[in-house]
Design a protein around this motif. Structure first.
Motif, PDB file in Angstrom:
ATOM      1  N   THR A  43      30.407  56.524  76.934  1.00 29.21           N
ATOM      2  CA  THR A  43      30.495  57.383  76.942  1.00 29.21           C
ATOM      3  C   THR A  43      31.511  58.681  77.947  1.00 29.21           C
ATOM      4  O   THR A  43      31.329  58.191  79.275  1.00 29.21           O
ATOM      5  N   ASP A  47      35.417  61.482  75.100  1.00 29.89           N
ATOM      6  CA  ASP A  47      34.809  61.711  73.733  1.00 29.89           C
ATOM      7  C   ASP A  47      33.226  63.366  73.627  1.00 29.89           C
ATOM      8  O   ASP A  47      33.785  63.508  72.167  1.00 29.89           O
ATOM      9  N   ALA A  53      30.274  63.274  71.491  1.00 34.05           N
ATOM     10  CA  ALA A  53      29.024  63.177  72.463  1.00 34.05           C
ATOM     11  C   ALA A  53      28.977  64.392  72.884  1.00 34.05           C
ATOM     12  O   ALA A  53      29.912  64.987  72.562  1.00 34.05           O
ATOM     13  N   GLN A  57      25.116  63.790  78.578  1.00 35.59           N
ATOM     14  CA  GLN A  57      25.331  62.343  78.170  1.00 35.59           C
ATOM     15  C   GLN A  57      26.526  61.734  79.373  1.00 35.59           C
ATOM     16  O   GLN A  57      26.629  60.584  79.360  1.00 35.59           O
TER      17      GLN A  57
END
Length: 613
Positions: A43, A47, A53, A57
């Motif tokens: 990640t 993203d 995401a 994260q």
């Protein structure tokens, strides 16, 4: 452009998060087979911006880990992953030995997404709490069979124990020994074993690589290699040796013959190894002489010839060596020079790979079939013509300063700025307190000197203080105004006495007490002379020898004279007791005919009398 079989079969399975065991021939694109699924599980801020995401994260800790056996393979995989993740701006860091710790620790502090490293350095940084592996989502073991051969499997197991239990594990290698399969069973959950082969490529080797095996003499091998390197259509070439010393020797010989060559082996520093590889990739060097450390993962475009200067140890090493050419569908030539002593080893390799080359042809640098099979122009000699020496050479590539392993590394600008204000110091004040006193006790001494005149403060700085460093009492002498004369008087007699001791022994010639060993030596020599010169002593020595020879005769005569009726022990005792009686008798009657021993015994008594007088 179509994917390779290993990529086509691995990508759909690995993208789902399933554990994978990938087995394929070397040079068939295994790196991207695990690299693309690895990058998809990471990640990155791109993203989050795209909505794939959540911001929670994101982390600066590593999210993926790739373990490789060699440093050269580490840099190769790192470059491939950087190229594949360039669009998403994935941060990839190579961690391996031979480089300074500080740059790697600084990069880890800033944040890394993917780590590619060797087992030793990974364990070092993890043990120092510099590397956090608790957020790793995917693990890749590349060239696991090589890690088994190098003894890295115990270290790999320690690294795996530091990872979270819920992760994706992928294992890729060209061969799969039993120990590697056991490792996969212990640390992988229901792995999918993918073994990819192309339908038109049978056997263990790549069909695009033409293989030639010659039986060559070790003294003729440098000449053969020099002529092979002048074959038509030859591009970059790699020469593999079994020992580090042989690799360094061949690289030096090729340089003297006019070839632009470099060396990669374990005795070189990491900076020199990377310099040779960069020069080889950039075309400044067209011949790379190396050991088996460069037989794994080195992917350089344009390698047309691979020469096995010495026979490999086993079939796996042979496959990885010749796999440096004929990669990604390109054609290549693999030449193996087998010495007479290596024929049994080569026959085992040939049997394991079913090559059909069990009996190599005896070949020399002047053999006609060597020129015909390898397209070497007729009349080629072992020295490269000057007109063809167009490469820049290894010296054109700069050596990167990697810092000493475990040392301070490079001096940063911040460190130099901190040290700059420390330069102006006051050395004189420190010299005044060198006597072992604390700064608190040093203050009254400075006050005493200020109460007196400034004149005695000046001679305290010169060399005379160095003379008074012998004991702690000299510090008290410095504080008192009793001055340089005291110090000079103490130093002079010490030096005079030390120098006078050897002088007195050497100069005084008329020392009668010391002349005692001389008469002793004279008396010892005179004793020997008297024994040799005096006739009395000679007479004494001769009868002594006669007595020694006559003794057993006298014993026999006495035994015969003794009556036979008496026991044997009695005459022996009588003889021993009669000896002094006989000596007396001989003294009274010297006219006896058998009185040879009598004067001998008299001389013995005289001898005892002489030293008493």
């Amino acid at each position: 452009m179509s994917p390779f079989p290993i990529q086509e079969m691995t990508l759909p399975v690995a993208l789902t998060g399933t554990d994978v065991i990938g087995q394929a021939k070397t040079g068939t694109g295994k790196t991207l087979g695990f690299g693309l699924p690895l990058l998809e599980r990471v990640t990155v801020p791109a993203d989050v911006e795209a909505g794939r995401a959540k911001p929670e994260q994101l982390t600066d800790a590593p999210q993926a880990l790739v373990v490789v056996p060699t440093r050269e393979l580490c840099t190769q995989v790192t470059n491939d992953l950087l190229t594949a993740g360039k669009v998403r701006n994935v941060r990839v860091l190579a961690i391996y030995g031979g480089r300074a710790y500080e740059p790697q620790v600084e990069a880890l502090r800033k944040g890394v997404d993917v780590i590619v490293g060797t087992p030793g350095r990974l364990l070092d940084l993890a043990g120092q709490k510099k590397l956090d592996l608790s957020h790793v989502r995917a693990l890749v073991l590349d060239e696991a069979d090589e890690m088994l051969d190098l003894g890295f499997l115990p270290d790999v197991e320690k690294i795996i124990q530091l990872l979270p239990p819920k992760r994706q594990t992928m294992l890729f290698s060209a061969t799969m020994p039993g120990a590697v399969i056991g490792l996969a069973r212990r640390y992988m959950t229901q792995p999918t074993h993918i073994r990819a082969t192309s339908p038109d490529d049978e056997g263990a080797t790549v069909a695009n690589t033409a293989q030639y095996v010659y039986r060559a003499h070790s003294m003729d091998k440098p000449e053969m290699v020099s002529r092979i390197l002048q074959a038509d259509g030859r591009g970059l070439a790699m020469i593999f040796c079994r020992t580090k010393r042989t690799a360094a020797d061949i690289a030096e010989q090729l340089q003297t013959r006019g070839f632009a060559s470099g060396a990669v082996h374990g005795d070189l520093g990491q900076g020199a190894r990377e310099q040779a590889l960069r020069a080889f990739r950039n075309g400044k060097v067209d011949v790379l002489v190396c050991t088996d450390v460069a037989a794994r993962g080195i992917d350089v475009e344009g390698v047309t010839h691979v020469i096995n200067y010495q026979s490999p140890e086993d079939e796996k090493t042979y496959l990885h060596r010749i796999g440096r050419t004929g990669r990604a569908g390109a054609k290549g030539i693999a030449i193996t020079l087998v010495d007479w002593d290596d024929i049994p080893r080569w026959q085992l390799i040939n049997k394991a790979l079913d090559l059909g080359l069990s009996d190599p042809v005896e070949t020399y640098s002047t053999s006609p079939h060597l020129f015909e099979e390898l397209s070497i122009p007729a009349g080629t000699k072992g020295v490269l013509p000057r007109a063809e020496r167009t490469r820049a050479g290894l010296g054109a590539e700069e050596v990167e300063d990697l810092g000493e392993t475990g040392g301070r590394g490079r001096k940063s600008a911040h460190a130099t700025e901190e040290r700059a204000p420390r330069a102006p110091r006051t050395p004189r004040q420190r010299r005044r307190t060198r006597g072992g006193s604390t700064p608190e006790t040093a203050e009254p001494t400075t006050e005493v000197t200020t109460e007196t005149t400034d004149a005695p403060a000046e001679p305290r700085t010169p060399r005379r203080r160095r003379r008074t460093r012998v004991g702690a009492a000299t510090t008290a002498v410095d504080t008192v105004e009793a001055t340089d004369t005291v110090v000079e008087v103490e130093a002079k007699p010490r030096r005079r006495t030390r120098a006078a001791k050897p002088v007195e022994v050497e100069i005084t010639p008329e020392v009668e007490a010391e002349a005692e060993p001389k008469p002793r030596r004279r008396t010892r020599a005179a004793k020997a002379v008297e024994v040799e010169i005096t006739p009395e002593v000679e007479v004494e020595t001769k009868p002594r020898r006669r007595v020694r020879a006559v003794k057993p005769v006298e014993a026999e005569v006495d035994f015969q004279i003794a009556p036979p009726t008496e026991p044997e022990t009695k005459p022996r005792r009588r003889v021993r007791a009669v000896k002094p009686v006989e000596a007396v008798a001989t003294a009274e009657a010297p006219d006896a005919p058998e009185a040879v021993a009598k004067p001998r015994r008299r001389t013995r008594t005289v001898k005892a009398a002489q030293p008493e007088s």
